[in-house]
Design an enzyme around this catalytic site. Structure first.
Site, short mmCIF file in Angstrom:
data_model
loop_
_atom_site.label_atom_id
_atom_site.label_comp_id
_atom_site.label_asym_id
_atom_site.label_seq_id
_atom_site.Cartn_x
_atom_site.Cartn_y
_atom_site.Cartn_z
CB SER A 39 6.23 6.25 -5.44
OG SER A 39 6.44 5.28 -4.77
CE1 TYR A 43 1.66 2.64 -7.74
CE2 TYR A 43 3.83 2.32 -6.24
CZ TYR A 43 2.45 3.25 -6.57
OH TYR A 43 2.49 4.31 -6.13
CE LYS A 79 2.95 5.88 -9.27
NZ LYS A 79 1.83 6.67 -9.54
P1 NAD Z 1 -6.16 6.57 -4.60
O1 NAD Z 1 -6.63 5.12 -5.30
O2 NAD Z 1 -6.90 6.98 -3.45
O3 NAD Z 1 -6.71 7.65 -5.86
C1 NAD Z 1 -6.51 7.34 -7.17
C2 NAD Z 1 -7.70 7.79 -7.60
O4 NAD Z 1 -7.50 7.47 -9.21
C3 NAD Z 1 -8.98 6.86 -7.53
O5 NAD Z 1 -9.88 7.77 -6.92
C4 NAD Z 1 -9.32 6.15 -8.60
O6 NAD Z 1 -10.68 5.92 -8.76
C5 NAD Z 1 -8.77 6.97 -9.78
N1 NAD Z 1 -8.42 6.28 -10.91
C6 NAD Z 1 -7.46 5.14 -11.22
N2 NAD Z 1 -7.31 4.97 -12.35
C7 NAD Z 1 -8.17 5.76 -13.08
C8 NAD Z 1 -8.28 5.82 -14.47
N3 NAD Z 1 -7.91 5.04 -15.44
N4 NAD Z 1 -9.38 6.75 -15.02
C9 NAD Z 1 -9.83 7.58 -14.21
N5 NAD Z 1 -9.39 7.57 -12.53
C10 NAD Z 1 -8.68 6.49 -12.29
O7 NAD Z 1 -4.80 6.77 -4.61
P2 NAD Z 1 -3.97 7.90 -3.86
O8 NAD Z 1 -3.34 7.22 -2.63
O9 NAD Z 1 -4.68 9.09 -3.76
O10 NAD Z 1 -2.78 7.94 -4.89
C11 NAD Z 1 -2.66 8.81 -5.75
C12 NAD Z 1 -1.38 8.90 -6.46
O11 NAD Z 1 -0.25 8.82 -5.62
C13 NAD Z 1 -1.17 7.43 -7.30
O12 NAD Z 1 -0.60 7.74 -8.74
C14 NAD Z 1 -0.47 6.71 -6.48
O13 NAD Z 1 0.37 5.83 -7.25
C15 NAD Z 1 0.62 7.87 -5.90
N6 NAD Z 1 1.34 7.29 -4.61
C16 NAD Z 1 0.40 7.17 -3.67
C17 NAD Z 1 1.14 6.76 -2.63
C18 NAD Z 1 0.22 6.15 -1.26
O14 NAD Z 1 0.70 5.67 -0.49
N7 NAD Z 1 -1.04 6.63 -1.26
C19 NAD Z 1 2.57 6.75 -2.27
C20 NAD Z 1 3.28 7.14 -3.39
C21 NAD Z 1 2.56 7.33 -4.92
#
Ligand code: NAD
Ligand code: UDP
Length: 342
Positions: A125, A150, A154
Site C-alpha cells: 500500500s 495497519y 505493510k
Molecule cells: P478485502 O477485505 O476485501 O479482502 C481481503 C480478503 O482476505 C477477505 O475476503 C478476507 O475474508 C480474507 N482474509 C483476511 N484475513 C484472512 C486470513 N487470516 N485467512 C484467510 N483469509 C483472510 O480487502 P481488499 O480491499 O481486497 O484488499 C486486499 C489486499 O490489498 C489487502 O492486503 C489490503 O491490505 C491491500 N490493500 C487494500 C487497499 C484498499 O483500499 N482496498 C489499499 C491498499 C492495499
C-alpha cells in the site's frame, strides 16, 4: 496451464484479479476465511468467467491447514491479498492486525519454502511511505514513520518478504503498492463489500446515494488544494487487477531484474473529495447529500503516485478514468442488497 494460489481471493481486489486470471487461462485456487467476504462472490466469479475456481475456507493463521493445501497442489505462484485493512480498527486493535497480517504472511512463506514455490506477489500500500516529503511519491521515496499499525504491517511485510528472497535462492517477489482502489467490475457482479459502516470514501458515497447512509461528511474543506478538500490517487480496481497479471507474467517468464521488486500502482493523477463527488453525481445523474465537517484525525492532505517505474519497467498502465470508477461503483451498489438476500 499455470496454477496460482490466491489468498483473499473472495475479497474486493482478489476477486477482480481471480476473474482476470481465469480469463487469461490460469488455474486458480482461492483460500479465504470469509472474514470480510461472502460466498456469493464465488458464484459471481463463476457467472462472469464460466468457471468455478477451487476454493478452500482456511484461515491463513492456521499453519497446518494452509500447509495441507500446499501438499495437494504444486503452485507456480502465489498472490497474497488476505489481510485485515481498516486503518482505524488497527489503531484500536493492533494485536488483531499484527496477529492476522503477519502470521498469515509468515505461514505462507514457510509453506512456500517447504514446497519449493518460487513466486509471490504481495498486496502492499502507499501507506508504506507515511507522510512523504515530496509529491508525487515514487518508489525511490523512503519508508517514513507508519501512520497506523495497519501501515506498519505493510512495511514489516515488505521487509520480511525481502529477507526471504535474500535467503531462499529460488524465491522471487513483487510488492505492488496500491494507491486508492475504487470502482467495481463492469458486469456489476463483484465489487467492494464493506461489512458495517464504510471507512472509505467511495463506498460511503454509494451507500449515501442508495439511502443506506443519510449524508456524506466531507472531512475538511480547508486543505491547501484547489477546492480545500483532500487529494488522493484513485485507481480503478480492474486496472489494479491487471497489474497483478502483468507482474505474474514478469515473474513466470523470468523477466525480473532483481529477486525483489516493488511498484507503485496508481494513475499518477490526484483528485479531491469534491472532484470525486462531482464525478459521481454527473456520471450517474444523481444528487448526493453531503456536508463539510472537521478534518479526520491522521488524514494527510495530498497523496498521489509517480508511476513512471511501473509504466516503464513493469509495462503496466491504468486505462480507466474517474467517471468509469464512479459509474461501476454505483452499478455494483445497486446490486449488493439483491446478492446479500440471496
Ligand atoms: P478485502 O477485505 O476485501 O479482502 C481481503 C480478503 O482476505 C477477505 O475476503 C478476507 O475474508 C480474507 N482474509 C483476511 N484475513 C484472512 C486470513 N487470516 N485467512 C484467510 N483469509 C483472510 O480487502 P481488499 O480491499 O481486497 O484488499 C486486499 C489486499 O490489498 C489487502 O492486503 C489490503 O491490505 C491491500 N490493500 C487494500 C487497499 C484498499 O483500499 N482496498 C489499499 C491498499 C492495499
Ligand atoms: N473521506 C471523507 N468522508 C468519508 C470518507 C473519506 O471526506 O466519509 C475523505 C478522507 O478524509 C480522504 C478521502 O476521502 O481525504 C479518501 O479517504 P479513504 O478513507 O477512502 O482513503 P485514505 O484516506 O485511506 O487514502
Amino acid at each position: 496451464m499455470k496454477d496460482i494460489l490466491v489468498t483473499g481471493g473472495l475479497g474486493y481486489i482478489g476477486s477482480h484479479t481471480v476473474v482476470q486470471l481465469i480469463e487469461k487461462n490460469y488455474n486458480v485456487t482461492i483460500v479465504d476465511n470469509l472474514s470480510n467476504s461472502k460466498i456469493f462472490i464465488l458464484d459471481n466469479i463463476e457467472k462472469i468467467t464460466g468457471k468455478r475456481p477451487h476454493y478452500f475456507n482456511i484461515d491463513l493463521t492456521d499453519y497446518n491447514k494452509i500447509n495441507s493445501c500446499f501438499s495437494k497442489n504444486k503452485f507456480d505462484g502465489v498472490i497474497h491479498f488476505a489481510a485485515l485493512k481498516s486503518v482505524s480498527e488497527s489503531v484500536n486493535h493492533p494485536d488483531k492486525y499484527y496477529h492476522n497480517n503477519l502470521n498469515s504472511l509468515l505461514n505462507l512463506l514457510r509453506c512456500m519454502k517447504e514446497n519449493d514455490i518460487k513466486n509471490i506477489i504481495f498486496s502492499s500500500s502507499c501507506t508504506v511511505y507515511g507522510q512523504p516529503d515530496k509529491l508525487p511519491v515514487s518508489e525511490k521515496s523512503p519508508f517514513k514513520e507508519a501512520e497506523s499499525p495497519y501501515a506498519r504491517t505493510k512495511q514489516m511485510s515488505e521487509n520480511i518478504i525481502e529477507d526471504f528472497t535474500n535467503s531462499i535462492s529460488y524465491l522471487s517477489a513483487i510488492s505492488l503498492r496500491y494507491f486508492n482502489p475504487v470502482g467495481a467490475h463492469h458486469s456489476g457482479l463483484i465489487g467492494e463489500l464493506p461489512l458495517g459502516t464504510p471507512d472509505n470514501l467511495v463506498p460511503y458515497i454509494t451507500q449515501t446515494a442508495a439511502g443506506i447512509r443519510q449524508e456524506l461528511k466531507i472531512f475538511g474543506d480547508d486543505y491547501n488544494t484547489h477546492d480545500g478538500t483532500a487529494i488522493r490517487d484513485y485507481i480503478h480496481v480492474e486496472d489494479l487487477a491487471e497489474a497483478h497479471i502483468t507482474a505474474l507474467q514478469r515473474m513466470i517468464e523470468n523477466k525480473m531484474k532483481s529477486k525483489y521488486e516493488y511498484y507503485n500502482i496508481g494513475t499518477g493523477v490526484g483528485y479531491s473529495v469534491l472532484d470525486v463527488v462531482k464525478s459521481f453525481e454527473n456520471v450517474n445523474k444523481l444528487k448526493l447529500n453531503y456536508s463539510f465537517s472537521e478534518r479526520r484525525s491522521g488524514d494527510i492532505e495530498k497523496m498521489f503516485s509517480d508511476c513512471t517505474i511501473s509504466n516503464k519497467k513493469l509495462g503496466w498502465n491504468s486505462k480507466n478514468g474517474l467517471d468509469e470508477m464512479m459509474s461501476s461503483a454505483w452499478k455494483w451498489e445497486k446490486n449488493i442488497s439483491k446478492f446479500l438476500k440471496g
